[in-house]
Design a protein around this motif. Structure first.
Motif, PDB file in Angstrom:
ATOM      1  N   THR A  12       0.832  -1.201   0.000  1.00  0.00           N
ATOM      2  CA  THR A  12       0.000   0.000   0.000  1.00  0.00           C
ATOM      3  C   THR A  12       0.863   1.246   0.000  1.00  0.00           C
ATOM      4  OG1 THR A  12      -1.738  -1.187   1.184  1.00  0.00           O
ATOM      5  CG2 THR A  12      -1.842   1.223   1.227  1.00  0.00           C
ATOM      6  N   ARG A  13       1.887   1.269   0.821  1.00  0.00           N
ATOM      7  CA  ARG A  13       2.793   2.435   0.863  1.00  0.00           C
ATOM      8  C   ARG A  13       3.464   2.671  -0.484  1.00  0.00           C
ATOM      9  NH1 ARG A  13       4.040   0.468   6.307  1.00  0.00           N
ATOM     10  NH2 ARG A  13       3.227   2.010   7.774  1.00  0.00           N
ATOM     11  N   LYS A  18       4.138   5.980  -5.215  1.00  0.00           N
ATOM     12  CA  LYS A  18       4.194   6.058  -6.677  1.00  0.00           C
ATOM     13  C   LYS A  18       3.165   7.064  -7.187  1.00  0.00           C
ATOM     14  CE  LYS A  18       6.051   1.558  -7.951  1.00  0.00           C
ATOM     15  NZ  LYS A  18       5.779   0.266  -8.636  1.00  0.00           N
ATOM     16  N   ALA A  19       1.977   7.051  -6.577  1.00  0.00           N
ATOM     17  CA  ALA A  19       0.932   7.988  -7.002  1.00  0.00           C
ATOM     18  C   ALA A  19       1.329   9.430  -6.712  1.00  0.00           C
ATOM     19  CB  ALA A  19      -0.382   7.651  -6.302  1.00  0.00           C
ATOM     20  N   ARG A  60      -7.680   8.919 -11.578  1.00  0.00           N
ATOM     21  CA  ARG A  60      -7.752   7.454 -11.439  1.00  0.00           C
ATOM     22  C   ARG A  60      -6.567   6.924 -10.635  1.00  0.00           C
ATOM     23  NH1 ARG A  60      -7.326   5.650 -16.525  1.00  0.00           N
ATOM     24  NH2 ARG A  60      -5.209   4.938 -16.250  1.00  0.00           N
ATOM     25  N   THR A  61      -5.381   7.421 -10.910  1.00  0.00           N
ATOM     26  CA  THR A  61      -4.183   6.990 -10.181  1.00  0.00           C
ATOM     27  C   THR A  61      -4.314   7.306  -8.699  1.00  0.00           C
ATOM     28  OG1 THR A  61      -2.826   7.320 -12.158  1.00  0.00           O
ATOM     29  CG2 THR A  61      -1.670   7.215 -10.046  1.00  0.00           C
ATOM     30  N   LEU A  62      -4.776   8.506  -8.378  1.00  0.00           N
ATOM     31  CA  LEU A  62      -4.936   8.902  -6.973  1.00  0.00           C
ATOM     32  C   LEU A  62      -6.039   8.087  -6.296  1.00  0.00           C
ATOM     33  CD1 LEU A  62      -4.602  12.765  -7.422  1.00  0.00           C
ATOM     34  CD2 LEU A  62      -2.975  11.259  -6.232  1.00  0.00           C
ATOM     35  N   GLY A  66      -5.967   5.189  -3.125  1.00  0.00           N
ATOM     36  CA  GLY A  66      -6.735   5.489  -1.928  1.00  0.00           C
ATOM     37  C   GLY A  66      -6.532   6.892  -1.393  1.00  0.00           C
ATOM     38  N   LEU A  67      -5.980   7.778  -2.206  1.00  0.00           N
ATOM     39  CA  LEU A  67      -5.673   9.137  -1.755  1.00  0.00           C
ATOM     40  C   LEU A  67      -6.831  10.114  -1.921  1.00  0.00           C
ATOM     41  CD1 LEU A  67      -2.051   9.290  -3.138  1.00  0.00           C
ATOM     42  CD2 LEU A  67      -2.746   9.029  -0.756  1.00  0.00           C
TER      43      LEU A  67
END
Length: 97
Positions: A12-13, A18-19, A60-62, A66-67
């Motif tokens: 997850t981290r 990466k995001a 979509r990336t964010l 989960g951001l």
């Protein structure tokens, strides 16, 4: 913490960092933080000077990391920061922007 839980947390981290490793996505997070409310995707795209397709890719990336949280109302999508993810995985990060 079990090995499986640690692996999930580490994965997850990695996904989160990466995001965040992109100037446009950092600007999106900063814009949402400064607004302190949800904004439409179009509003965020305009404020960050991103084309619709480019902004959509970054949203979509964010979201997948989960951001951000996305809510759809009729034809409009609204986004806001997912404070839970920041608090859990990178506390203090939003204050550093």
């Amino acid at each position: 913490m079990t090995i499986e839980q640690r692996k999930f947390t580490d994965d997850t981290r990695v996904h989160i960092f990466k995001a965040l490793a992109d100037p446009t996505r950092l600007q999106i997070i900063r814009t949402l933080r400064d607004s302190n409310t949800e904004l439409s995707c179009g509003e965020v795209g305009d404020l960050c000077e991103a084309s619709k397709s480019n902004a959509s890719y970054h949203f979509r990336t964010l979201r997948e990391a989960g951001l951000i949280l996305v809510r759809k109302e009729a034809q409009t999508k609204y986004i806001q920061i997912n404070h839970g993810t920041f608090t859990t995985f990178i506390p203090g990060f939003l204050d550093s922007l």
